[in-house]
Design an enzyme around this catalytic site. Structure first.
Site, mmCIF file in Angstrom:
data_model
loop_
_atom_site.group_PDB
_atom_site.id
_atom_site.type_symbol
_atom_site.label_atom_id
_atom_site.label_comp_id
_atom_site.label_asym_id
_atom_site.label_seq_id
_atom_site.Cartn_x
_atom_site.Cartn_y
_atom_site.Cartn_z
ATOM 1 N N GLU A 175 0.904 3.818 2.150
ATOM 2 C CA GLU A 175 1.383 4.474 3.269
ATOM 3 C C GLU A 175 2.473 3.374 3.519
ATOM 4 O O GLU A 175 3.445 3.977 4.203
ATOM 5 C CB GLU A 175 0.198 4.083 4.041
ATOM 6 C CG GLU A 175 -0.943 5.180 3.814
ATOM 7 C CD GLU A 175 -2.090 4.207 3.154
ATOM 8 O OE1 GLU A 175 -3.397 4.909 3.301
ATOM 9 O OE2 GLU A 175 -1.973 3.540 2.367
ATOM 10 N N CYS A 185 -2.417 -0.265 7.626
ATOM 11 C CA CYS A 185 -1.491 1.107 7.383
ATOM 12 C C CYS A 185 -1.838 1.838 8.734
ATOM 13 O O CYS A 185 -0.666 2.556 8.875
ATOM 14 C CB CYS A 185 -2.083 1.890 6.231
ATOM 15 S SG CYS A 185 -1.759 1.056 4.664
ATOM 16 N N HIS A 231 0.847 -1.090 0.038
ATOM 17 C CA HIS A 231 -0.040 -0.210 -0.048
ATOM 18 C C HIS A 231 0.850 1.200 0.069
ATOM 19 O O HIS A 231 2.151 1.108 0.566
ATOM 20 C CB HIS A 231 -0.835 -0.001 1.199
ATOM 21 C CG HIS A 231 -1.968 -1.159 1.173
ATOM 22 N ND1 HIS A 231 -2.970 -0.903 2.058
ATOM 23 C CD2 HIS A 231 -2.098 -2.130 0.686
ATOM 24 C CE1 HIS A 231 -3.729 -2.043 1.804
ATOM 25 N NE2 HIS A 231 -3.251 -2.869 0.927
ATOM 26 N N CYS A 239 -6.227 2.014 5.755
ATOM 27 C CA CYS A 239 -6.797 0.865 6.278
ATOM 28 C C CYS A 239 -6.155 0.312 7.564
ATOM 29 O O CYS A 239 -5.108 1.055 7.959
ATOM 30 C CB CYS A 239 -6.590 -0.393 5.126
ATOM 31 S SG CYS A 239 -4.834 -1.015 5.039
#
Length: 156
Positions: free
Chosen positions: A54, A85, A52, A82
């Protein structure tokens, strides 16, 4: 530079990702007003469900600052992080999470997001991280439409 400027940088990262067939998420990390890392999601390119934006930005910031403690830093994410993250932001000791679109926006775009908000995770986990949501929300949420219209959209 302010929160809106750094969010625009995260949005630009997401657009770069969209351009190479990735999903519409971008993030950047700032320390003392300076950009130290900027990334887009690369789940499909890396065949890695943890890639991801992040997570990639945290990894980049840790390398750039040569530390695993990102105290004094803020992360700007095009979408509310999420749970994975959020936890990474907490463990990295980031001071702030600033996001644009919401988890609900990501779900509406077809992503299988867990519906627990960052505020709820902060409360349940006792995190000290500051959360600022909705910064340039319309621009960030528009990334989902741009991604769909690009013809390469696939969710996970």
């Amino acid at each position: 530079m302010d929160d809106r400027d750094f969010m625009r940088r995260a949005i630009a990262c997401a657009r770069q990702g969209i351009g190479v067939g990735q999903t519409p998420f971008g993030a950047c990390i700032v320390h003392d007003g300076a950009l130290v890392a900027a990334e887009h999601n690369s789940v499909w390119a890396e065949t890695d469900s943890t890639a991801h934006a992040e997570i990639r930005a945290i990894r980049g910031a840790c390398r750039a600052l040569q530390t695993v403690d990102l105290s004094g830093c803020a992360i700007y994410s095009t979408c509310e992080p999420c749970p994975m993250c959020f936890a990474a932001c907490h463990w990295a000791r980031l001071d702030r999470i600033v996001y644009g679109a919401s988890i609900a926006d990501a779900r509406a775009a077809g992503f299988s997001e867990l519906t627990i908000s960052n505020d709820e995770m902060k409360r349940l986990g006792g995190s000290r991280i500051e959360i600022v949501g909705g910064v340039l929300r319309d621009e960030a949420a528009a990334l989902f439409r741009e991604w769909r219209e690009g013809g390469k959209a696939k969710t996970y």
